[in-house]
Design a protein around this motif. Sequence first.
Motif: not given
Length: 315
Positions: A169-171, A173-188
């Motif tokens: 649950m934590i991860m 929300h964390f990943c969704a928030a990062i993708r919504a507010h920052a440029r993300v070229d790659s996320l594993i």
Amino acid sequence: GYTTRSSDGLGRRYGVGACAQLLPRSARLLLFGADHWELDLTGCFYELARRGVHLAVPADVVVALPAVGVMRARLVQLLAGLCPAEEAPAHVKQALQHALNTGGREAFGALRRLFPLIPLEVRAHLVAVGQAADVSAAYFAAQPGAARDPGLVTPRNANFRAFEVVETMIMTHFCAAIRAHARVDSLIWLHDGIWIRPLPCANVLDDALSGAFTAAGLPNGVAGAMAVVPLAAARDALLRRVVSALPAGAANPGGPARGAAAAHDIVKQSLALRQRKRDRSASPPARVARRRTVRADTAAATLHVYFRRTARPGA
């Protein structure tokens, strides 16, 4: 994409098909480490136990379990002289995981078999961790939508099954928030952490983690909760080891480029071998063979050999 492997649809999510999450760390490091950063929840399950116990006990009960870094440092100090200094952190990390999953007394017993002269203070710390884990896991498991399939839960994995739901649950929300507010070229996604390129700014990371803790119903405060580590240095060190292991004279032509090509060849061979093993293990005759070998008689053994031989592709 990522999906859960548990029959109840809860808990950790795993990559679908061929993906970076399923690679061995060394292979992933060679392929992605040059420009990725590792974001890792420090002592994730320990911190869930420490934070969760405050939700489960009455407000007037004081729970003085320290942060994971403080606990690890104290236990390493107590192991001084009993094992080489460079080995103590690994023993401590394993003991804490043991205490979280199966109890502090069991964890101390395992350590005592290795180090008979271990101080009894270690037992007190591990028992406290185990008790906090039991209380927190029971609390998390009782929350709406978090109850696990009884067929998945045993006395030895009950805490893990509860904690993995909160971790996911934590991860999420964390990943969704990062993708919504920052440029993300790659996320594993690696369960309690991620590898990412490029690295978001500190404010985005703090806000994303704070919001994730809030969404999971955990006490806030993200200072020291996540380690941020560049992977380039570790990747370069691994690449040097790969180059040094090449046959004499092979490491010189082409310099670093030659080493990188050799490393990528090793990764490809590793992936091909893993895929062949996965294909063989997934074949229906192999599954039948495994079920049939429950019988310990000659006929079952013969049947197993037959299926094992005929199930291989191209046989």
